[in-house]
Design a protein around this motif. Structure first.
Motif, mmCIF file in Angstrom:
data_model
loop_
_atom_site.group_PDB
_atom_site.id
_atom_site.type_symbol
_atom_site.label_atom_id
_atom_site.label_comp_id
_atom_site.label_asym_id
_atom_site.label_seq_id
_atom_site.Cartn_x
_atom_site.Cartn_y
_atom_site.Cartn_z
ATOM 1 N N THR A 147 3.183 -1.097 -4.148
ATOM 2 C CA THR A 147 3.254 -2.028 -5.277
ATOM 3 C C THR A 147 1.891 -2.500 -5.760
ATOM 4 N N SER A 148 0.867 -2.410 -4.907
ATOM 5 C CA SER A 148 -0.470 -2.863 -5.313
ATOM 6 C C SER A 148 -1.100 -1.937 -6.343
ATOM 7 N N GLY A 149 -0.744 -0.663 -6.314
ATOM 8 C CA GLY A 149 -1.360 0.304 -7.215
ATOM 9 C C GLY A 149 -2.842 0.495 -6.988
ATOM 10 N N MET A 150 -3.339 0.185 -5.789
ATOM 11 C CA MET A 150 -4.773 0.283 -5.529
ATOM 12 C C MET A 150 -5.244 1.730 -5.570
ATOM 13 N N SER A 151 -6.448 1.921 -6.101
ATOM 14 C CA SER A 151 -7.026 3.259 -6.160
ATOM 15 C C SER A 151 -8.540 3.150 -6.276
ATOM 16 N N ASP A 152 -9.201 4.243 -5.972
ATOM 17 C CA ASP A 152 -10.653 4.333 -6.129
ATOM 18 C C ASP A 152 -11.000 5.798 -6.262
ATOM 19 N N ASP A 153 -11.828 6.144 -7.219
ATOM 20 C CA ASP A 153 -12.233 7.538 -7.356
ATOM 21 C C ASP A 153 -13.631 7.596 -7.940
ATOM 22 N N GLY A 154 -14.318 8.665 -7.610
ATOM 23 C CA GLY A 154 -15.671 8.877 -8.099
ATOM 24 C C GLY A 154 -16.512 9.589 -7.060
ATOM 25 N N LEU A 155 -17.777 9.765 -7.384
ATOM 26 C CA LEU A 155 -18.700 10.375 -6.432
ATOM 27 C C LEU A 155 -18.835 9.469 -5.218
ATOM 28 N N GLN A 156 -18.818 10.075 -4.039
ATOM 29 C CA GLN A 156 -18.927 9.308 -2.802
ATOM 30 C C GLN A 156 -20.370 9.367 -2.292
ATOM 31 N N ASP A 157 -20.625 10.153 -1.274
ATOM 32 C CA ASP A 157 -21.942 10.201 -0.639
ATOM 33 C C ASP A 157 -22.503 11.619 -0.691
ATOM 34 N N ALA A 158 -23.812 11.720 -0.594
ATOM 35 C CA ALA A 158 -24.501 12.992 -0.406
ATOM 36 C C ALA A 158 -25.230 12.944 0.924
ATOM 37 N N SER A 159 -25.318 14.073 1.580
ATOM 38 C CA SER A 159 -26.071 14.143 2.830
ATOM 39 C C SER A 159 -26.984 15.356 2.806
ATOM 40 N N ILE A 160 -28.101 15.245 3.513
ATOM 41 C CA ILE A 160 -29.031 16.349 3.655
ATOM 42 C C ILE A 160 -29.537 16.351 5.088
ATOM 43 N N LEU A 205 0.815 -1.209 0.000
ATOM 44 C CA LEU A 205 0.000 0.000 0.000
ATOM 45 C C LEU A 205 0.854 1.268 0.000
ATOM 46 N N GLY A 206 1.931 1.282 0.792
ATOM 47 C CA GLY A 206 2.754 2.478 0.870
ATOM 48 C C GLY A 206 1.973 3.640 1.469
ATOM 49 N N GLU A 207 2.237 4.845 0.975
ATOM 50 C CA GLU A 207 1.492 6.013 1.453
ATOM 51 C C GLU A 207 0.147 6.082 0.739
ATOM 52 N N ILE A 208 -0.891 6.277 1.516
ATOM 53 C CA ILE A 208 -2.242 6.389 0.960
ATOM 54 C C ILE A 208 -2.659 7.854 1.008
ATOM 55 N N SER A 209 -3.026 8.390 -0.140
ATOM 56 C CA SER A 209 -3.427 9.790 -0.259
ATOM 57 C C SER A 209 -4.868 9.870 -0.729
ATOM 58 N N THR A 210 -5.592 10.796 -0.167
ATOM 59 C CA THR A 210 -6.991 11.006 -0.551
ATOM 60 C C THR A 210 -7.220 12.484 -0.819
ATOM 61 N N THR A 211 -7.744 12.791 -1.976
ATOM 62 C CA THR A 211 -8.174 14.150 -2.278
ATOM 63 C C THR A 211 -9.683 14.144 -2.476
ATOM 64 N N SER A 212 -10.322 15.219 -2.111
ATOM 65 C CA SER A 212 -11.773 15.305 -2.230
ATOM 66 C C SER A 212 -12.176 16.704 -2.669
#
Length: 284
Positions: free
Chosen positions: A105-118, A69-76
């Motif tokens: 080394t895994s190169g794992m990633s995920d991106d897209g719309l997450q959740d909406a709240s009201i 995994l190494g360093e995991i970065s998240t942008t939003s």
């Protein structure tokens, strides 16, 4: 003009910045501060956040992330709005796009719309004397995914659950100072454990500038630990304790901008993340 009539910059930005944080973990997009817009008024906000970690808590034990995994970065990237239905009742809503990446080394990633709240937010009581005012505010609402995504993975944009939200906030305003204290309960869907979001914020208005400090705590009602037999990531007992600060700058006209950062003090089944965020707000 009294502080309570001229504090629009504080109330809109306090709401927007609170909702711009912690979009990957539960509760962050639904923290409220107790400020409400007047009837027919409101705000739109856009914010960008960047957080990363190379250590995490497996259960209550902190350890480095594995080489895969190494360093995991998240942008939003988040959009937020509030609107005063009456002087005592308001709607608060947001939506987020999340991009999570692991540089191992895994190169794992995920991106897209997450959740909406009201949230439907109501002032329950308000009283005070002179420049000191006390308010109690309650809110109920819903958080749900905008699109389906894979949640049972070490790198994911969220938990892919539909959750009921309840909040109770005490707000003290004294001159240019305010203190907001939220307690809440999240009725989590799927196999995610229910949770208790606690959020504290203090702020002071220096004129065109407003300084804010905050403390965020999330406690889960049971759940699994990473590595337990048969565990899933949404079922983890995810808990964290964070502190941070924000600065608001009032621009000419209806615009304000803000920036800040946070650090993680403690956690369970979460990353030891630090992050920065910034954004802009327009009032209408």
């Amino acid at each position: 003009m009294s502080f309570f009539m001229s504090s629009r910059r504080i109330l809109t930005t306090a709401l927007a910045v609170a909702s711009s944080l912690l979009v990957v973990l539960p509760a962050g997009a639904s923290n409220i501060t107790g400020f409400l817009p007047q009837a027919g008024e409101g705000s739109f906000a856009v914010s960008y956040a960047d957080e990363s970690y190379d250590e995490f808590w497996r259960g209550e034990e902190k350890r480095p992330t594995p080489p895969a995994l190494g360093e995991i970065s998240t942008t939003s990237f988040s959009l937020w709005m509030n609107w005063g239905l009456t002087d005592r009742l308001a709607l608060v809503a947001d939506i987020a796009h999340v991009d999570a990446q692991a540089d191992g080394t895994s190169g794992m990633s995920d991106d897209g719309l997450q959740d909406a709240s009201i949230l439907l937010v109501s002032r329950l009581a308000r009283f005070g004397h002179g420049s000191v005012e006390h308010s109690w505010v309650g809110a109920v609402g819903l958080r749900t995914p905008i699109e389906s995504y894979v949640a049972n993975a070490p790198v994911a944009r969220g938990d892919d659950t539909t959750d009921g939200l309840a909040r109770l906030v005490y707000l003290l305003r004294a001159g240019r100072f305010y203190w907001s204290q939220q307690v809440g309960f999240d009725f989590r869907g799927g196999d995610a454990p229910d949770g208790f979001p606690i959020y504290s914020e203090v702020g002071y208005d220096f004129g065109r500038f407003t300084g804010i400090g905050f403390y965020s705590l999330y406690l889960a009602d049971g759940g699994t630990d990473i590595g337990d037999p048969g565990f899933t990531f949404p079922s983890n007992q995810e808990e964290y304790e964070r502190i941070g600060a924000k600065l608001i700058v009032d621009l000419n006209g209806p615009w304000s901008v803000f920036a800040g950062g946070f650090t993680t003090l403690d956690g369970r089944n979460v990353g030891n993340a630090d992050g920065l965020f910034f954004g802009a707000i327009v009032n209408f």
